[in-house]
Design an enzyme around this catalytic site. Structure first.
Site, short mmCIF file in Angstrom:
data_model
loop_
_atom_site.label_atom_id
_atom_site.label_comp_id
_atom_site.label_asym_id
_atom_site.label_seq_id
_atom_site.Cartn_x
_atom_site.Cartn_y
_atom_site.Cartn_z
N ASN A 59 -27.60 41.99 64.17
CA ASN A 59 -26.92 42.18 63.15
C ASN A 59 -25.76 42.82 63.31
O ASN A 59 -25.19 43.55 64.13
CB ASN A 59 -27.62 43.33 62.11
CG ASN A 59 -28.15 44.38 62.48
OD1 ASN A 59 -28.58 44.64 63.75
ND2 ASN A 59 -28.20 45.40 61.67
N GLU A 61 -22.33 44.24 61.21
CA GLU A 61 -22.15 44.74 59.86
C GLU A 61 -20.63 44.61 59.64
O GLU A 61 -19.76 44.31 60.64
CB GLU A 61 -22.75 46.09 59.68
CG GLU A 61 -24.21 45.85 59.80
CD GLU A 61 -24.91 47.46 59.58
OE1 GLU A 61 -24.19 48.24 59.49
OE2 GLU A 61 -26.06 47.06 59.03
N ASN A 62 -20.32 44.67 58.33
CA ASN A 62 -18.79 45.03 57.83
C ASN A 62 -18.53 46.06 56.89
O ASN A 62 -19.43 46.15 56.14
CB ASN A 62 -18.43 43.61 57.49
CG ASN A 62 -17.01 43.27 57.45
OD1 ASN A 62 -16.51 43.84 56.37
ND2 ASN A 62 -16.60 42.54 58.16
N TYR A 65 -19.58 45.18 52.86
CA TYR A 65 -20.83 45.23 53.17
C TYR A 65 -21.33 43.54 53.31
O TYR A 65 -22.09 43.32 54.03
CB TYR A 65 -21.90 46.11 52.36
CG TYR A 65 -21.85 47.42 52.51
CD1 TYR A 65 -20.81 48.00 53.39
CD2 TYR A 65 -22.52 48.42 52.02
CE1 TYR A 65 -20.64 49.38 53.84
CE2 TYR A 65 -22.48 49.85 52.08
CZ TYR A 65 -21.43 50.48 53.06
OH TYR A 65 -21.24 51.58 53.27
N CYS A 70 -27.19 39.20 59.51
CA CYS A 70 -28.62 39.62 59.94
C CYS A 70 -28.53 39.08 61.50
O CYS A 70 -28.09 38.16 61.65
CB CYS A 70 -29.61 39.31 59.31
SG CYS A 70 -29.94 39.92 57.66
N GLU A 72 -31.13 37.59 62.80
CA GLU A 72 -31.71 35.88 62.69
C GLU A 72 -30.95 35.37 62.52
O GLU A 72 -30.48 34.06 63.38
CB GLU A 72 -32.87 36.29 61.55
CG GLU A 72 -34.05 37.01 61.86
CD GLU A 72 -33.89 38.49 61.09
OE1 GLU A 72 -32.74 38.92 61.05
OE2 GLU A 72 -34.87 38.75 60.45
N CYS A 112 -32.43 34.83 55.27
CA CYS A 112 -32.90 34.51 56.75
C CYS A 112 -34.18 33.50 56.69
O CYS A 112 -33.88 32.78 57.49
CB CYS A 112 -33.04 35.73 57.58
SG CYS A 112 -31.57 36.64 57.97
N1 THU Z 1 -31.11 43.15 59.10
C1 THU Z 1 -31.49 42.08 59.80
O1 THU Z 1 -30.45 42.03 60.78
N2 THU Z 1 -32.64 41.48 60.03
C2 THU Z 1 -33.73 41.63 59.04
O2 THU Z 1 -34.57 41.21 59.43
C3 THU Z 1 -33.64 42.78 57.98
C4 THU Z 1 -32.32 43.38 57.74
C5 THU Z 1 -30.07 44.01 59.19
C6 THU Z 1 -28.92 43.80 57.91
C7 THU Z 1 -28.29 44.96 57.77
O3 THU Z 1 -27.27 44.72 59.06
C8 THU Z 1 -29.23 45.96 58.45
O4 THU Z 1 -30.49 45.41 59.07
C9 THU Z 1 -29.87 46.67 57.10
O5 THU Z 1 -30.16 46.00 56.11
#
Ligand code: THU
Length: 161
Positions: A59, A61-62, A65, A70, A72, A112
């Site tokens: 993941n 992030e930014n 938000y 994610c 996946e 996802c």
């Molecule tokens: N996140 C994922 O990368 N995959 C998931 O299956 C669940 C959530 C990330 C998104 C965000 O960066 C952080 O987890 C919290 O939601």
């Protein structure tokens, strides 16, 4: 009334094949390098392709938000969709331990699931999903479509020419 039913299995790490244990290791490794300064929840995803190679993502992030992506979808976006012979057989999703109140498996978010199904429909072959908790618990489904009943897909609309 109609019911949806789908099979799933609860497994432990030692019950996974050596190939899937390697996929877990790849997902764990890439989770370490996630960029998650806002949630502090570092996630890793690893795709196993038909030729035995793996594609990973974490993941990212930014500060704005919703811009974050994610693990996946980060992994899926690195797939070569033109390489139609090299299908995705399995996906492992895991996260770095100690970031949660538990260390149980987590499931992909709805966005996802939709993205995974796009690939599954494109390749016309089921993708197995392994949701892997850092303590070694696994939830396994043999077909990613089980995770998104009544899914929307490309067959549901016509593009206007
Ligand atoms: N996140 C994922 O990368 N995959 C998931 O299956 C669940 C959530 C990330 C998104 C965000 O960066 C952080 O987890 C919290 O939601």
């Amino acid at each position: 009334m109609q019911n949806f039913q789908f099979p799933y299995q609860r497994l432990v790490k030692t019950e996974l094949s050596p190939e899937i244990q390697e996929l877990v290791a790849a997902a764990e490794a890439v989770a370490e390098h996630a960029y998650a300064p806002y949630s502090h929840f570092k996630v890793g995803a690893a795709l196993l392709l038909a030729d035995g190679s793996m594609v990973t993502g974490n993941n990212h992030e930014n500060a704005s938000y919703p811009v974050g992506i994610c693990a996946e979808r980060a992994a899926l976006s690195a797939l070569d969709m033109n390489d139609t012979a090299n299908k995705v057989k399995a996906i492992v999703v895991t996260y770095r331990p100690g970031q949660q109140t538990h260390n149980s498996p987590v499931a992909p978010c709805g966005m996802c699931r939709q993205a995974i199904l796009e690939v599954q429909q494109w390749q016309q072959q089921p993708i197995a999903m392994y949701m892997y908790g850092p303590d070694g618990e696994v939830i396994f489904v043999e077909n990613a479509a089980f995770l998104l009943p009544f899914a929307f897909g490309s067959g549901d609309f016509h593009t206007v020419k």
